[in-house]
Design a protein around this motif. Structure first.
Motif, PDB file in Angstrom:
ATOM      1  N   THR A  90       4.496  82.845 -97.494  1.00  0.00           N
ATOM      2  CA  THR A  90       3.390  82.612 -98.425  1.00  0.00           C
ATOM      3  C   THR A  90       3.165  81.112 -98.445  1.00  0.00           C
ATOM      4  O   THR A  90       4.077  80.350 -98.757  1.00  0.00           O
ATOM      5  N   GLU A  91       1.965  80.695 -98.065  1.00  0.00           N
ATOM      6  CA  GLU A  91       1.626  79.272 -98.022  1.00  0.00           C
ATOM      7  C   GLU A  91       0.406  79.011 -98.900  1.00  0.00           C
ATOM      8  O   GLU A  91      -0.477  79.868 -99.017  1.00  0.00           O
ATOM      9  N   GLU A  92       0.366  77.816 -99.487  1.00  0.00           N
ATOM     10  CA  GLU A  92      -0.756  77.433-100.343  1.00  0.00           C
ATOM     11  C   GLU A  92      -1.746  76.563 -99.581  1.00  0.00           C
ATOM     12  O   GLU A  92      -1.355  75.656 -98.854  1.00  0.00           O
ATOM     13  N   VAL A  93      -3.030  76.847 -99.771  1.00  0.00           N
ATOM     14  CA  VAL A  93      -4.086  75.965 -99.279  1.00  0.00           C
ATOM     15  C   VAL A  93      -4.485  75.108-100.469  1.00  0.00           C
ATOM     16  O   VAL A  93      -4.867  75.625-101.525  1.00  0.00           O
ATOM     17  N   MET A  94      -4.353  73.799-100.282  1.00  0.00           N
ATOM     18  CA  MET A  94      -4.595  72.863-101.379  1.00  0.00           C
ATOM     19  C   MET A  94      -5.968  72.200-101.243  1.00  0.00           C
ATOM     20  O   MET A  94      -6.414  71.915-100.134  1.00  0.00           O
ATOM     21  N   SER A 103      -4.002  73.869-106.116  1.00  0.00           N
ATOM     22  CA  SER A 103      -3.985  75.071-105.279  1.00  0.00           C
ATOM     23  C   SER A 103      -5.351  75.750-105.324  1.00  0.00           C
ATOM     24  O   SER A 103      -5.930  75.916-106.400  1.00  0.00           O
ATOM     25  N   LEU A 104      -5.849  76.147-104.151  1.00  0.00           N
ATOM     26  CA  LEU A 104      -7.140  76.836-104.075  1.00  0.00           C
ATOM     27  C   LEU A 104      -6.944  78.321-103.767  1.00  0.00           C
ATOM     28  O   LEU A 104      -7.491  79.179-104.451  1.00  0.00           O
ATOM     29  N   PHE A 105      -6.149  78.628-102.733  1.00  0.00           N
ATOM     30  CA  PHE A 105      -5.807  80.017-102.435  1.00  0.00           C
ATOM     31  C   PHE A 105      -4.510  80.072-101.643  1.00  0.00           C
ATOM     32  O   PHE A 105      -3.999  79.063-101.201  1.00  0.00           O
ATOM     33  N   MET A 106      -3.978  81.301-101.500  1.00  0.00           N
ATOM     34  CA  MET A 106      -2.693  81.520-100.835  1.00  0.00           C
ATOM     35  C   MET A 106      -2.905  82.283 -99.531  1.00  0.00           C
ATOM     36  O   MET A 106      -3.829  83.093 -99.433  1.00  0.00           O
ATOM     37  N   LEU A 107      -2.011  82.033 -98.584  1.00  0.00           N
ATOM     38  CA  LEU A 107      -2.003  82.763 -97.320  1.00  0.00           C
ATOM     39  C   LEU A 107      -0.691  83.514 -97.202  1.00  0.00           C
ATOM     40  O   LEU A 107       0.376  82.942 -97.462  1.00  0.00           O
TER      41      LEU A 107
END
Length: 150
Positions: A90-94, A103-107
């Protein structure tokens, strides 16, 4: 600053469980719902070494984005193309704007693969006399995600 993902299910982008060599592309739409124009960059700061390799997990565009006020949108492309086995992540797009990072969304995703190992790297049979035999046992272990036959 009210920059958010348009679709609520887009807050967590599920990339799936791929195998080596497969590629998945997902599109996430983000919108500026604030009263002022916003200029920002998207950043993916992965801590997993396999995801840091070039071309494995990519965002497009990588340049600075500008959105006009009150509902202007842009599409962000997420590409996942694993080159080796990767545990579920689980990675965060910042979103980075004027020194502010949020944080904007997660992958989420993984890469399933075959991983077979032996309990020893070398087998020593010592001296063996002609027309006799020596026998050694080894253990083969499948530590991967996919069943294999041998």
């Amino acid at each position: 600053m009210k920059v958010d993902v348009v679709e609520p299910q887009g807050k967590v982008v599920k990339l799936g469980a791929l195998t080596i060599g497969q590629t998945v592309k997902k599109i996430v739409t983000i919108a500026n719902n604030s009263a002022a124009p916003v200029t920002f960059k998207l950043r993916l700061a992965s801590t997993t070494p396999e995801l840091q390799e070039a071309g494995v997990l990519c965002l497009n565009p990588i340049s600075e984005l500008s959105l006009k006020p009150k509902g202007d949108t842009c599409k962000v492309e997420v590409n996942f193309s694993p080159k080796c086995r990767i545990q579920p992540f689980t990675e965060e797009v910042m979103l980075e704007c004027n020194g502010l990072v949020r944080s904007l969304f997660m992958l989420r995703g993984s890469c399933q693969g075959i991983q077979v190992s032996l309990d020893q790297e070398h087998l020593s049979f010592g001296a063996v006399v002609l027309q006799s035999y020596a026998c050694r046992h080894i253990i083969m272990q499948n530590t991967g995600d996919i069943g294999v036959k041998h």
